[in-house]
Each structure stands twice: as structure tokens, then as C-alpha cells.
Design a protein around this motif. Structure first.
Motif, PDB file in Angstrom:
ATOM      1  N   TYR A  44       0.894  -1.131   0.162  1.00 25.36           N
ATOM      2  CA  TYR A  44      -0.039  -0.007   0.124  1.00 25.36           C
ATOM      3  C   TYR A  44       0.864   1.059  -0.053  1.00 25.36           C
ATOM      4  O   TYR A  44       1.687   1.290   0.741  1.00 25.36           O
ATOM      5  CB  TYR A  44      -1.081   0.097   1.376  1.00 25.36           C
ATOM      6  CG  TYR A  44      -1.906  -1.146   1.272  1.00 25.36           C
ATOM      7  CD1 TYR A  44      -3.351  -0.811   0.631  1.00 25.36           C
ATOM      8  CD2 TYR A  44      -1.728  -2.390   1.881  1.00 25.36           C
ATOM      9  CE1 TYR A  44      -4.264  -1.707   0.691  1.00 25.36           C
ATOM     10  CE2 TYR A  44      -2.788  -3.193   1.942  1.00 25.36           C
ATOM     11  CZ  TYR A  44      -3.925  -2.984   1.206  1.00 25.36           C
ATOM     12  OH  TYR A  44      -5.025  -4.031   1.520  1.00 25.36           O
ATOM     13  N   THR A  46       1.321   4.731   1.470  1.00 24.38           N
ATOM     14  CA  THR A  46       0.651   4.898   2.950  1.00 24.38           C
ATOM     15  C   THR A  46       1.207   6.497   2.755  1.00 24.38           C
ATOM     16  O   THR A  46       0.344   7.216   3.410  1.00 24.38           O
ATOM     17  CB  THR A  46       1.110   4.220   3.738  1.00 24.38           C
ATOM     18  OG1 THR A  46       2.705   4.181   3.710  1.00 24.38           O
ATOM     19  CG2 THR A  46       0.781   2.817   3.790  1.00 24.38           C
ATOM     20  N   LYS A 148       0.432  -2.689   5.136  1.00 22.03           N
ATOM     21  CA  LYS A 148      -0.715  -2.406   5.570  1.00 22.03           C
ATOM     22  C   LYS A 148      -1.168  -0.865   5.053  1.00 22.03           C
ATOM     23  O   LYS A 148      -0.300  -0.258   4.898  1.00 22.03           O
ATOM     24  CB  LYS A 148      -0.809  -2.329   7.095  1.00 22.03           C
ATOM     25  CG  LYS A 148      -0.636  -3.689   7.870  1.00 22.03           C
ATOM     26  CD  LYS A 148      -0.601  -3.611   9.289  1.00 22.03           C
ATOM     27  CE  LYS A 148      -0.286  -5.154  10.056  1.00 22.03           C
ATOM     28  NZ  LYS A 148      -0.194  -4.978  11.612  1.00 22.03           N
ATOM     29  N   THR A 150      -2.192   1.464   6.679  1.00 17.74           N
ATOM     30  CA  THR A 150      -2.020   2.677   7.389  1.00 17.74           C
ATOM     31  C   THR A 150      -0.705   2.659   7.965  1.00 17.74           C
ATOM     32  O   THR A 150       0.057   1.953   7.944  1.00 17.74           O
ATOM     33  CB  THR A 150      -2.853   2.612   8.869  1.00 17.74           C
ATOM     34  OG1 THR A 150      -2.712   1.528   9.350  1.00 17.74           O
ATOM     35  CG2 THR A 150      -4.558   2.664   8.375  1.00 17.74           C
ATOM     36  N   SER A 152       1.994   3.502  11.141  1.00 20.79           N
ATOM     37  CA  SER A 152       2.174   3.195  12.435  1.00 20.79           C
ATOM     38  C   SER A 152       3.175   4.455  12.933  1.00 20.79           C
ATOM     39  O   SER A 152       3.789   5.375  12.190  1.00 20.79           O
ATOM     40  CB  SER A 152       3.051   1.992  12.689  1.00 20.79           C
ATOM     41  OG  SER A 152       4.323   1.841  12.436  1.00 20.79           O
ATOM     42  N   ARG A 156       6.140   6.346  11.001  1.00 18.39           N
ATOM     43  CA  ARG A 156       6.348   7.965  10.721  1.00 18.39           C
ATOM     44  C   ARG A 156       7.540   8.679  11.507  1.00 18.39           C
ATOM     45  O   ARG A 156       8.099   9.443  10.392  1.00 18.39           O
ATOM     46  CB  ARG A 156       5.117   8.489  11.395  1.00 18.39           C
ATOM     47  CG  ARG A 156       3.796   8.436  10.953  1.00 18.39           C
ATOM     48  CD  ARG A 156       2.714   8.961  11.367  1.00 18.39           C
ATOM     49  NE  ARG A 156       1.382   8.787  10.871  1.00 18.39           N
ATOM     50  CZ  ARG A 156       0.343   9.611  10.864  1.00 18.39           C
ATOM     51  NH1 ARG A 156       0.706  10.855  10.920  1.00 18.39           N
ATOM     52  NH2 ARG A 156      -0.667   8.939  10.399  1.00 18.39           N
ATOM     53  N   TYR A 175      -0.614  11.656   3.618  1.00 21.23           N
ATOM     54  CA  TYR A 175      -1.247  10.194   3.994  1.00 21.23           C
ATOM     55  C   TYR A 175      -2.320   9.639   3.132  1.00 21.23           C
ATOM     56  O   TYR A 175      -3.233  10.718   3.129  1.00 21.23           O
ATOM     57  CB  TYR A 175      -1.447   9.948   5.486  1.00 21.23           C
ATOM     58  CG  TYR A 175      -0.018  10.424   6.174  1.00 21.23           C
ATOM     59  CD1 TYR A 175       0.964   9.393   6.183  1.00 21.23           C
ATOM     60  CD2 TYR A 175       0.286  11.563   6.696  1.00 21.23           C
ATOM     61  CE1 TYR A 175       1.984   9.510   7.069  1.00 21.23           C
ATOM     62  CE2 TYR A 175       1.489  11.872   7.175  1.00 21.23           C
ATOM     63  CZ  TYR A 175       2.313  10.829   7.608  1.00 21.23           C
ATOM     64  OH  TYR A 175       3.465  11.072   8.205  1.00 21.23           O
ATOM     65  N   GLN A 177      -5.639   7.963   2.545  1.00 21.79           N
ATOM     66  CA  GLN A 177      -6.807   7.556   3.455  1.00 21.79           C
ATOM     67  C   GLN A 177      -8.029   7.499   2.677  1.00 21.79           C
ATOM     68  O   GLN A 177      -9.057   7.696   3.623  1.00 21.79           O
ATOM     69  CB  GLN A 177      -6.760   8.345   4.893  1.00 21.79           C
ATOM     70  CG  GLN A 177      -5.337   8.340   5.474  1.00 21.79           C
ATOM     71  CD  GLN A 177      -5.391   8.861   6.676  1.00 21.79           C
ATOM     72  OE1 GLN A 177      -6.209   9.964   6.994  1.00 21.79           O
ATOM     73  NE2 GLN A 177      -4.641   8.670   7.828  1.00 21.79           N
TER      74      GLN A 177
END
Length: 207
Positions: A44, A46, A148, A150, A152, A156, A175, A177
Motif C-alpha cells: 500500500y 501510505t 498495511k 495505514t 504506524s 512516521r 497520507y 486514507q
């Protein structure tokens, strides 16, 4: 601008280096012919950042994005399937790229452009960084890929190192989303690939 993918990044003291490839020495692990196989599978998009205003405008439109990577056994070529949702529209592409090693740093070549591959953490199977136009301070861009969708807190924090050493400290990090509009297309491509692989394996069976 090759990158099609908000939080203001607050960086510590700049870690600007003479060459962007030197970022590799600041990051754990390595991506080479023996480890590139760990990149196989779905990733992904992210987070992303870009030095140019046009690049920033483009990546701000990304709602969702992911990529499927298929390195060959020799580790010198990689097939990519990318899916990006922009303005509620799915954009998908298939590419066959070459992997090169230059000065102990790994690149993949897309449209004759070198894109720098860097590990983010010691666990290459969880995340990696792709740097577009690494030799251009005006157009340099960075993308973080993870298993994933998202990011973490640890990722970051780790992202600050490549941001700083690539001269992107202080740039806005975007990001992803948003809503994924590529699910149907990705499923159709996956089913077709499974069918093609099955046909190929059947052809290999002695009759």
C-alpha cells in the motif's frame, strides 16, 4: 513528474548529504539481489512527499493506491501492477522494470528514469521507500510503501531519516486514507493471472 501518489513534517537538524544514494548508509538493512525477493506481493502507498509544487498538487489528489510487485528469481527484473484512485477514478498500469545496482545502491528503471529503492526499517518485509528523480533537488519525490494501508507511529518517526537526507524536511507529507475504487479491477486482474498461471502449468504436464 513520475510520482502520482497532510501533515507538516517537523524535522530535527538537517541531515543533508552530498548524494541521495548516501541515504542507504543511514537506513538499516539493504535491498540487493539477495533481498529483493522480499518485495514480492501487495504494497500500500501510505505516505508521499515531493519537492515541487506540481508534484505536491498531484499527490494531494491521491485517495488510495497500492502496487503488486513480482521480482524475477535472478533479482534483476521486476513486474509491477499499480492501482491508484484519483478523483474517484481507478487508474491501473502494468510495467516490466529493470533492477540495477549502482555504488551499492539499488534502483529500478522506469521509462529510462532511475528510481531509488531504500529500506525504511530493518524489516524489509514490512515497508520500503521509493525515491523518484533522486538526483533532482527540484523534482525529487518520496513514497512510503507498507504491507498495511495505514502508517504506524514508528514508521512516521523512521520516515524522518529519508526525508531529511533527501532534502525533503519541512515538506508536507500526504497520507493516503481515501476510498479505494480499484478493488474490482484488481480482483479481475488477479483472477486472470491465476487462470493464466494454471494454463501454463497444465501445458508443462507431460501428456
Amino acid at each position: 513528474m513520475a510520482l502520482v501518489w497532510a501533515i507538516i513534517v517537523l524535522s530535527s537538524l538537517p541531515l543533508l548529504l552530498a548524494q541521495p544514494q548516501d541515504c542507504a548508509s543511514r537506513l538499516p538493512g539493504a535491498i540487493d539481489s539477495s533481498t529483493v525477493g522480499k518485495l514480492k506481493g501487495k504494497w500500500y502507498l501510505t505516505a508521499s512527499a515531493d519537492a515541487s509544487s506540481s508534484g505536491q498538487e498531484l499527490i494531494s489528489l491521491i485517495q488510495a493506491a497500492y502496487i503488486f510487485l513480482y521480482p524475477n528469481p535472478a533479482g534483476n527484473k521486476i513486474t509491477t501492477r499499480t492501482y491508484t484512485t484519483m478523483r474517484s477514478t481507478c487508474i491501473h498500469n502494468l510495467n516490466h522494470l529493470s533492477i540495477q545496482r549502482i555504488n551499492n545502491t539499488t534502483f529500478w528503471t522506469e521509462r529510462e528514469l532511475l528510481n531509488l529503492l531504500l529500506p525504511l526499517t530493518a524489516n524489509l518485509e514490512e515497508n520500503f521507500v521509493l525515491v523518484f528523480s533522486p538526483d533532482s533537488k527540484q523534482h525529487r519525490g518520496l513514497v512510503l510503501y507498507g504491507r498495511k494501508p495505514t502508517v504506524s507511529k514508528e514508521q512516521r518517526e523512521a520516515l524522518q531519516v529519508p526525508l531529511n537526507c533527501l532534502g525533503l524536511q519541512g515538506q508536507e507529507v500526504y497520507y493516503t486514507q481515501g476510498q479505494d475504487e480499484c478493488k474490482k479491477q484488481a480482483k479481475e486482474d488477479e483472477d486472470r493471472e491465476k487462470e493464466e498461471r494454471g494454463t501454463t502449468e497444465t501445458d508443462k504436464v507431460p501428456r
